[in-house]
Motif scaffolding. Structure first.
Motif, mmCIF file in Angstrom:
data_model
loop_
_atom_site.group_PDB
_atom_site.id
_atom_site.type_symbol
_atom_site.label_atom_id
_atom_site.label_comp_id
_atom_site.label_asym_id
_atom_site.label_seq_id
_atom_site.Cartn_x
_atom_site.Cartn_y
_atom_site.Cartn_z
ATOM 1 N N ILE A 267 -71.470 24.915 14.842
ATOM 2 C CA ILE A 267 -69.779 24.062 15.179
ATOM 3 C C ILE A 267 -68.691 24.865 14.432
ATOM 4 O O ILE A 267 -69.070 25.108 12.944
ATOM 5 N N SER A 268 -68.098 24.430 14.511
ATOM 6 C CA SER A 268 -66.763 25.712 14.386
ATOM 7 C C SER A 268 -65.321 25.374 14.997
ATOM 8 O O SER A 268 -66.040 25.287 16.566
ATOM 9 N N PRO A 269 -64.589 26.150 14.587
ATOM 10 C CA PRO A 269 -63.010 26.023 15.656
ATOM 11 C C PRO A 269 -63.427 26.388 17.092
ATOM 12 O O PRO A 269 -63.011 26.465 17.938
ATOM 13 N N ALA A 270 -64.018 27.721 16.324
ATOM 14 C CA ALA A 270 -64.434 28.523 17.861
ATOM 15 C C ALA A 270 -65.732 28.063 19.463
ATOM 16 O O ALA A 270 -65.838 28.454 20.578
ATOM 17 N N VAL A 271 -66.500 26.792 18.559
ATOM 18 C CA VAL A 271 -66.965 26.568 19.658
ATOM 19 C C VAL A 271 -66.803 24.580 19.803
ATOM 20 O O VAL A 271 -67.470 24.234 19.156
ATOM 21 N N PRO A 272 -66.549 24.643 20.941
ATOM 22 C CA PRO A 272 -65.670 22.832 21.508
ATOM 23 C C PRO A 272 -67.202 22.526 22.065
ATOM 24 O O PRO A 272 -68.043 22.552 21.958
ATOM 25 N N THR A 273 -67.268 20.954 21.884
ATOM 26 C CA THR A 273 -68.001 19.919 21.995
ATOM 27 C C THR A 273 -67.502 19.119 22.850
ATOM 28 O O THR A 273 -66.636 18.538 22.588
ATOM 29 N N VAL A 274 -68.283 18.963 24.230
ATOM 30 C CA VAL A 274 -68.104 17.401 24.254
ATOM 31 C C VAL A 274 -69.004 16.923 24.713
ATOM 32 O O VAL A 274 -69.860 16.851 25.039
ATOM 33 N N ALA A 275 -68.638 15.820 24.889
ATOM 34 C CA ALA A 275 -69.176 14.567 24.188
ATOM 35 C C ALA A 275 -68.988 13.391 24.864
ATOM 36 O O ALA A 275 -67.539 13.090 25.290
ATOM 37 N N VAL A 276 -70.395 12.801 24.979
ATOM 38 C CA VAL A 276 -70.598 11.927 26.357
ATOM 39 C C VAL A 276 -70.743 10.403 25.584
ATOM 40 O O VAL A 276 -71.608 10.445 24.967
ATOM 41 N N VAL A 277 -69.535 9.457 25.507
ATOM 42 C CA VAL A 277 -69.263 8.325 25.147
ATOM 43 C C VAL A 277 -68.791 7.398 25.385
ATOM 44 O O VAL A 277 -67.987 6.593 25.195
ATOM 45 N N PRO A 278 -70.435 7.223 25.597
ATOM 46 C CA PRO A 278 -70.108 5.383 26.892
ATOM 47 C C PRO A 278 -69.749 4.393 25.833
ATOM 48 O O PRO A 278 -70.538 3.978 24.559
ATOM 49 N N ASP A 279 -69.689 3.106 26.424
ATOM 50 C CA ASP A 279 -69.099 2.083 25.636
ATOM 51 C C ASP A 279 -71.044 1.163 25.719
ATOM 52 O O ASP A 279 -71.173 0.413 26.630
ATOM 53 N N ASP A 280 -71.123 1.497 25.212
ATOM 54 C CA ASP A 280 -72.824 0.989 24.770
ATOM 55 C C ASP A 280 -73.402 0.441 23.595
ATOM 56 O O ASP A 280 -72.070 0.295 22.445
ATOM 57 N N GLU A 281 -74.625 0.482 23.497
ATOM 58 C CA GLU A 281 -74.929 -0.298 22.030
ATOM 59 C C GLU A 281 -74.863 0.636 21.041
ATOM 60 O O GLU A 281 -75.453 1.006 20.006
ATOM 61 N N LEU A 282 -74.810 2.707 21.231
ATOM 62 C CA LEU A 282 -74.796 3.305 20.418
ATOM 63 C C LEU A 282 -73.379 4.480 20.367
ATOM 64 O O LEU A 282 -73.431 5.252 19.585
ATOM 65 N N THR A 283 -72.189 3.478 20.470
ATOM 66 C CA THR A 283 -71.009 3.888 20.461
ATOM 67 C C THR A 283 -70.771 4.424 19.321
ATOM 68 O O THR A 283 -70.100 5.135 18.879
#
Ligand code: BG6
Length: 368
Positions: A267-283
Motif C-alpha cells: 500500500i502506497s499513494p501509487a496503489v489505490p484500494t477499492v473497498a467493499v464495505v456493506p452495512d453488516d456485522e463486519l462494518t
C-alpha cells in the motif's frame, strides 16, 4: 448493433433492471415467503435431502457462484462453496450422492463447465444448471435448472447475466432455506426485498455520473487492490476481474481481513484500494482496515451505504466514498457488484479501450 449506446457493455449494464424483473417474474411467492422454480424439478423432499451444495463456473460466473454459495449457506444452513469448473474436473473430485451441484454459465457453452457437468453426471451426481442461453449444451446436459432470462449478452465482460445469476441463486437459496429453518417472516422479508431490487438496480445505475471521475482517477494507477470480506469478498473478486479484463490494469482481490498478513506492504499513494464495505456485522472491522490503508497514504474508493460511519480517515489519503442503495444485507452484494461494473467501465473508457472486445479474451471459451 449497440444502437444509440457507445458499447454493448453499457447497453447491457443499463438493461439490468428489466433483466432482473424477467428472472424473478412468476417465481416469487410472497404468501409463503419462498420461490417457485418449475425447471428445478426437485420437490421439497428432494431439497431436504441435500446435504451440501457445490457451485461450479468459470470467470465471472465463478465469482457470482461464490456469492450464491454464501447465500445458500446463510439462508439454508447447508454447507456450500464455489469452485472454478476448470480446476474441479482435473482433480478427480469426489462426487457425493447428497450434494447438489450447481453449474453456472451465461453462454451454456463454456467447455470447462460443460465437462465438469458431464463428469458429475457420469459419476451419478445431480446437477442443476443456472444458464442464460436456452437449449445450450450445459442446460441440456444438466437436464434441470433455472433459466436466467437476461436476454442476449454480447459484450465479453458479463453484466446483466451476472445480475440474473445472483437473483437465481437468491431464489434457490430461498427455497432451500424454506424447506429447512428459514422462517416464513424471513422468507417474506427477502421476497419483498427481491421485488424491490429491479428498481434499486436502476438507482445504482444512476450513480454513473458520480463514478465517472472516480474511475478516471483509478485508471491512472498501474496496480490496484479490491478488498471485501465474507459477503463482500466475492464482490471484490468480481470487481477486480471486471477491472482487469477491460482496463488491462493489475487489479488484485483480497480479503480485507488478510491485508495485514501480506499485501499491506504494497500500500502506497501509487496503489489505490477499492473497498467493499456493506452495512453488516463486519462494518466496524472493515472500517478499521480502511484506516490502516489511509494511514499509509493509500488512496481509497469506498463502496458502502449511507448509514455507514467511516470515522475520521487519516487526511494524507485521498478518499472517495460511494453510497450504494441498500437492500437486505443478504442481498446487497448484487447492488455493490453493479456499482463496480460502472467503475470498471468508465476506467476503461477513460483509457480509450475497445470495451466490448478486450484483448486476448473471448465471450465464451468452447475449446479445451
Ligand atoms: C470467460 C469470459 O472466458 O468465460 C468471462 O471471458 C465469462 O467473461 C466466463 O465470465 C464464463 O462464461 P459463461 O458463458 O460460462 O458464463
Amino acid at each position: 448493433d449497440a444502437g444509440q449506446h457507445e458499447s454493448f457493455m453499457r447497453k447491457e449494464m443499463l438493461e439490468q433492471p428489466e433483466a432482473a424483473e424477467r428472472v424473478l417474474r412468476g417465481r416469487l411467492d410472497e404468501r409463503f415467503g419462498t420461490s417457485h422454480l418449475g425447471g428445478l424439478d426437485l420437490d421439497a423432499r428432494d431439497l431436504r435431502a441435500v446435504r451440501r451444495v457445490k457451485v461450479l463456473g468459470c470467470g465471472s460466473a465463478y465469482y457470482v457462484g461464490q456469492m450464491g454459495a454464501g447465500l445458500i449457506e446463510e439462508l439454508a444452513r447447508v454447507p456450500a462453496d464455489a469452485e472454478s469448473a476448470s480446476e474441479f474436473r482435473y482433480r478427480n473430485p469426489i462426487i457425493e450422492p447428497d450434494t447438489l451441484y450447481v453449474a453456472v454459465s451465461q453462454s451454456g457453452e463454456t467447455v470447462d463447465t460443460l465437462l465438469a457437468v458431464q463428469e458429475i453426471r457420469r459419476k451419478g451426481g445431480q446437477v442443476v444448471g443456472l444458464v442464460n442461453v436456452v437449449g445450450s449444451a450445459i442446460a441440456r446436459e444438466a437436464g434441470r435448472g433455472i433459466y436466467l432470462h437476461a436476454g442476449p449478452e454480447v459484450a465479453v465482460a458479463s453484466t446483466k447475466a451476472l445480475t440474473t445469476m445472483h437473483l437465481a441463486f437468491s431464489l434457490l437459496a430461498l427455497q432451500l432455506g424454506r424447506v429447512r429453518d428459514l422462517s416464513i417472516a424471513d422468507g417474506r422479508r427477502l421476497v419483498q426485498a427481491l421485488q424491490r431490487l429491479p428498481e434499486q438496480l436502476g438507482e445504482v445505475l444512476a450513480l454513473e455520473d458520480q463514478l465517472v471521475p472516480v474511475a478516471a482517477r483509478l485508471a491512472e494507477a498501474e496496480s490496484l487492490f479490491f478488498v471485501g470480506r465474507v459477503r463482500g469478498y466475492p464482490v471484490a473478486r468480481e470487481g477486480a476481474q471486471k477491472f482487469k479484463e477491460i482496463t488491462y490494469r493489475h487489479a488484485e482481490a483480497y480479503q480485507t481481513s488478510e491485508l495485514k498478513h501480506g499485501p499491506l506492504a504494497l500500500i502506497s499513494p501509487a496503489v489505490p484500494t477499492v473497498a467493499v464495505v456493506p452495512d453488516d456485522e463486519l462494518t466496524e472491522r472493515n472500517v478499521a482496515a480502511l484506516h490502516e490503508i489511509a494511514a499509509r497514504g493509500g488512496p481509497l474508493v469506498v463502496l458502502t451505504h449511507a448509514a455507514v460511519d467511516l470515522g475520521d480517515l487519516p487526511s494524507q489519503a485521498e478518499v472517495s466514498r460511494i453510497d450504494v442503495p441498500r437492500s437486505e444485507r443478504e442481498l446487497d452484494a448484487v447492488l455493490l457488484t453493479v456499482a463496480l461494473q460502472l467503475l470498471a467501465y468508465h476506467a476503461a473508457a477513460a483509457l480509450g479501450h475497445d470495451i466490448d472486445k478486450p484483448r486476448n479474451l473471448a465471450k465464451s471459451v468452447t475449446v479445451e
